[in-house]
Design a protein around this motif. Structure first.
Motif, PDB file in Angstrom:
ATOM      1  N   UNK A  41     -16.575 -17.331  27.907  1.00 34.94           N
ATOM      2  CA  UNK A  41     -17.539 -16.371  28.433  1.00 34.94           C
ATOM      3  C   UNK A  41     -18.423 -17.065  29.463  1.00 34.94           C
ATOM      4  N   UNK A  42     -19.552 -16.469  29.783  1.00 35.39           N
ATOM      5  CA  UNK A  42     -20.406 -17.001  30.849  1.00 35.39           C
ATOM      6  C   UNK A  42     -21.444 -18.016  30.365  1.00 35.39           C
ATOM      7  N   UNK A  43     -21.542 -18.229  29.054  1.00 35.44           N
ATOM      8  CA  UNK A  43     -22.555 -19.138  28.533  1.00 35.44           C
ATOM      9  C   UNK A  43     -22.391 -20.538  29.117  1.00 35.44           C
TER      10      UNK A  43
ATOM     11  N   UNK B  39     -26.888 -18.653  32.820  1.00 38.31           N
ATOM     12  CA  UNK B  39     -26.401 -17.397  32.246  1.00 38.31           C
ATOM     13  C   UNK B  39     -26.059 -17.566  30.775  1.00 38.31           C
ATOM     14  N   UNK B  40     -26.206 -16.456  30.026  1.00 37.09           N
ATOM     15  CA  UNK B  40     -25.767 -16.447  28.639  1.00 37.09           C
ATOM     16  C   UNK B  40     -24.346 -15.903  28.557  1.00 37.09           C
ATOM     17  N   UNK B  41     -23.868 -15.683  27.339  1.00 34.09           N
ATOM     18  CA  UNK B  41     -22.467 -15.306  27.146  1.00 34.09           C
ATOM     19  C   UNK B  41     -22.095 -14.022  27.880  1.00 34.09           C
ATOM     20  N   UNK B  42     -23.023 -13.067  27.967  1.00 34.91           N
ATOM     21  CA  UNK B  42     -22.731 -11.784  28.609  1.00 34.91           C
ATOM     22  C   UNK B  42     -22.943 -11.808  30.119  1.00 34.91           C
ATOM     23  N   UNK B  43     -23.437 -12.931  30.650  1.00 37.51           N
ATOM     24  CA  UNK B  43     -23.655 -13.039  32.088  1.00 37.51           C
ATOM     25  C   UNK B  43     -25.064 -12.701  32.525  1.00 37.51           C
ATOM     26  N   UNK B  44     -25.981 -12.516  31.569  1.00 35.92           N
ATOM     27  CA  UNK B  44     -27.375 -12.248  31.923  1.00 35.92           C
ATOM     28  C   UNK B  44     -28.111 -13.565  32.188  1.00 35.92           C
ATOM     29  N   UNK B  45     -29.010 -13.544  33.168  1.00 32.50           N
ATOM     30  CA  UNK B  45     -29.815 -14.726  33.455  1.00 32.50           C
ATOM     31  C   UNK B  45     -30.849 -14.912  32.354  1.00 32.50           C
ATOM     32  N   UNK B  46     -30.911 -16.137  31.813  1.00 30.92           N
ATOM     33  CA  UNK B  46     -31.884 -16.412  30.755  1.00 30.92           C
ATOM     34  C   UNK B  46     -32.912 -17.457  31.169  1.00 30.92           C
TER      35      UNK B  46
ATOM     36  N   UNK C  98     -30.571 -30.885  24.825  1.00 31.86           N
ATOM     37  CA  UNK C  98     -31.263 -30.452  23.603  1.00 31.86           C
ATOM     38  C   UNK C  98     -32.286 -29.364  23.899  1.00 31.86           C
ATOM     39  N   UNK C  99     -33.023 -29.504  25.004  1.00 33.42           N
ATOM     40  CA  UNK C  99     -34.029 -28.508  25.348  1.00 33.42           C
ATOM     41  C   UNK C  99     -33.385 -27.187  25.763  1.00 33.42           C
ATOM     42  N   UNK C 100     -32.288 -27.261  26.486  1.00 29.56           N
ATOM     43  CA  UNK C 100     -31.574 -26.040  26.867  1.00 29.56           C
ATOM     44  C   UNK C 100     -31.059 -25.336  25.616  1.00 29.56           C
ATOM     45  N   UNK C 101     -30.519 -26.110  24.690  1.00 32.45           N
ATOM     46  CA  UNK C 101     -29.990 -25.542  23.450  1.00 32.45           C
ATOM     47  C   UNK C 101     -31.099 -24.905  22.614  1.00 32.45           C
ATOM     48  N   UNK C 102     -32.213 -25.617  22.436  1.00 34.19           N
ATOM     49  CA  UNK C 102     -33.287 -25.099  21.590  1.00 34.19           C
ATOM     50  C   UNK C 102     -34.007 -23.914  22.219  1.00 34.19           C
ATOM     51  N   UNK C 103     -34.103 -23.909  23.534  1.00 30.50           N
ATOM     52  CA  UNK C 103     -34.833 -22.833  24.216  1.00 30.50           C
ATOM     53  C   UNK C 103     -33.994 -21.579  24.416  1.00 30.50           C
ATOM     54  N   UNK C 104     -32.690 -21.755  24.694  1.00 27.91           N
ATOM     55  CA  UNK C 104     -31.872 -20.614  25.091  1.00 27.91           C
ATOM     56  C   UNK C 104     -30.614 -20.442  24.240  1.00 27.91           C
ATOM     57  N   UNK C 105     -30.361 -21.377  23.333  1.00 29.57           N
ATOM     58  CA  UNK C 105     -29.180 -21.276  22.481  1.00 29.57           C
ATOM     59  C   UNK C 105     -27.876 -21.455  23.219  1.00 29.57           C
ATOM     60  N   UNK C 106     -27.915 -22.201  24.321  1.00 27.19           N
ATOM     61  CA  UNK C 106     -26.731 -22.369  25.162  1.00 27.19           C
ATOM     62  C   UNK C 106     -26.325 -23.840  25.208  1.00 27.19           C
ATOM     63  N   UNK C 107     -25.053 -24.094  24.949  1.00 30.26           N
ATOM     64  CA  UNK C 107     -24.508 -25.448  24.998  1.00 30.26           C
ATOM     65  C   UNK C 107     -23.826 -25.687  26.342  1.00 30.26           C
ATOM     66  N   UNK C 108     -23.814 -26.945  26.744  1.00 27.09           N
ATOM     67  CA  UNK C 108     -23.112 -27.326  27.968  1.00 27.09           C
ATOM     68  C   UNK C 108     -21.602 -27.225  27.757  1.00 27.09           C
ATOM     69  N   UNK C 109     -20.869 -27.014  28.843  1.00 26.48           N
ATOM     70  CA  UNK C 109     -19.411 -27.054  28.809  1.00 26.48           C
ATOM     71  C   UNK C 109     -18.965 -28.510  28.865  1.00 26.48           C
ATOM     72  N   UNK C 110     -17.939 -28.845  28.093  1.00 29.01           N
ATOM     73  CA  UNK C 110     -17.463 -30.225  28.019  1.00 29.01           C
ATOM     74  C   UNK C 110     -16.310 -30.454  28.989  1.00 29.01           C
TER      75      UNK C 110
ATOM     76  N   UNK D 122     -20.575 -13.255  38.313  1.00 27.15           N
ATOM     77  CA  UNK D 122     -20.468 -12.820  36.910  1.00 27.15           C
ATOM     78  C   UNK D 122     -19.102 -12.163  36.684  1.00 27.15           C
ATOM     79  N   UNK D 123     -18.089 -12.900  37.103  1.00 24.92           N
ATOM     80  CA  UNK D 123     -16.720 -12.393  37.054  1.00 24.92           C
ATOM     81  C   UNK D 123     -15.786 -13.518  36.601  1.00 24.92           C
ATOM     82  N   UNK D 124     -14.796 -13.154  35.798  1.00 25.09           N
ATOM     83  CA  UNK D 124     -13.835 -14.123  35.276  1.00 25.09           C
ATOM     84  C   UNK D 124     -12.432 -13.796  35.772  1.00 25.09           C
ATOM     85  N   UNK D 125     -11.699 -14.827  36.158  1.00 25.30           N
ATOM     86  CA  UNK D 125     -10.315 -14.690  36.610  1.00 25.30           C
ATOM     87  C   UNK D 125      -9.404 -15.406  35.616  1.00 25.30           C
TER      88      UNK D 125
END
Length: 297
Positions: A57-59, A115-122, A150-162, A182-185
């Protein structure tokens, strides 16, 4: 580099396609008085195991002013390390790096929409510097942020992509996730290009997509995610728009014998496993580390 986008003409709407699978009917066997009372049937063979597909997703993706990108980490990055954003070298706010140019530790205050999982700016994330950027051999920019994972995770619940630390695999299923649009291919790795040449720039061992990843302007810098591992294997960067040969926005493929091939409408990405050995403790870019093959200044 058709995938950077300045002055958007309008939003692009993605059409989701759903396919229904039909179950074949099985005809009843005719009655036969001569048949034995109890028929012996062979045991059914188990269906081959299907690879697990990770939800993509977009997270963790970001939108730049003119491109896409993602918050990324290496397998050894730590929660309190300064977070990194990956995009293309040709997406730099300072313009395209020249052929042969390598940028390191350049101050930057660029902002990124997280962006979060749905593509909304957080959130709006901000860079402190361009840790590394080039358009030589590859097409990448790596920004260091003013905040940690850690701050991104605690503030927005979003993890980095590995970032995957292994070379991508031909035929593997991938998704190109654009934070800008906000589009996936969805498509597959069609193959690898010995040399991809566009204008003044040449890139090594590029990923060629199958045709369904028909990426557009603004998708530059999008993470290319392997749907089996959920890890980033490449960064989207270009495609041949007009069928021209080796010109701007019309990259050509050059094989080991110097033969040139043009695939109009086909798009490409740059592998990211080569970044992993170049990032040391504290997420610091260290081009002298063992195994690091990124171009040096």
């Amino acid at each position: 580099m058709k995938k950077s986008y300045v002055g958007a003409l309008g939003a692009v709407c993605a059409l989701l396609l759903a396919a229904a699978g039909a179950v074949p009917a099985v005809a009843a066997q005719p009655s036969d008085s001569k048949a034995p009372a109890a028929a012996v049937t062979a045991p059914a063979k188990a269906a081959p195991a299907q690879p697990t597909v990770k939800a993509v997703n977009f997270a963790g993706t970001v939108a730049l002013s003119n491109c896409s990108g993602s918050v990324i980490r290496t397998p050894s990055s730590q929660p309190n390390d300064p977070a990194l954003v990956l995009s293309n070298g040709h997406c730099l706010e300072s313009g395209f790096p020249a052929a042969g140019e390598v940028i390191t530790d350049q101050p930057s205050s660029r902002s990124f929409s997280l962006l979060n999982a749905s593509g909304s700016k957080v959130a709006t994330l901000r860079a402190t510097k361009v840790s590394y950027a080039t358009m030589t051999d590859t097409d990448i920019s790596i920004y260091q942020l003013s905040t940690t994972y850690a701050k991104i995770q605690s503030s927005y619940g979003i993890s980095a992509l590995t970032l995957n630390d292994a070379h991508p695999t031909q035929g593997s299923a991938i998704k190109v996730v654009s934070g800008y649009w906000k589009r996936t291919y969805s498509c597959n790795v069609d193959g690898f290009v010995y040399r991809l040449k566009e204008g003044d720039w040449t890139w090594k061992d590029s990923v060629r997509y199958t045709s369904s990843c028909n990426t557009i302007g603004g998708t530059s810098g999008s993470p290319v995610i392997d749907t089996t591992t959920g890890k980033v294997v490449a960064v989207n960067n270009t495609g041949n728009e007009d069928g021209e040969r080796c010109t701007d926005n019309n990259p050509c493929e050059v094989d080991q014998n110097g033969n040139v091939t043009v695939h109009q409408g086909i798009n490409y990405a740059q592998e990211t496993y080569i970044i992993v050995p170049c990032i040391g403790a504290g997420n610091k870019i260290d081009l002298t580390r063992a195994g690091c093959t990124l171009p040096k200044p």
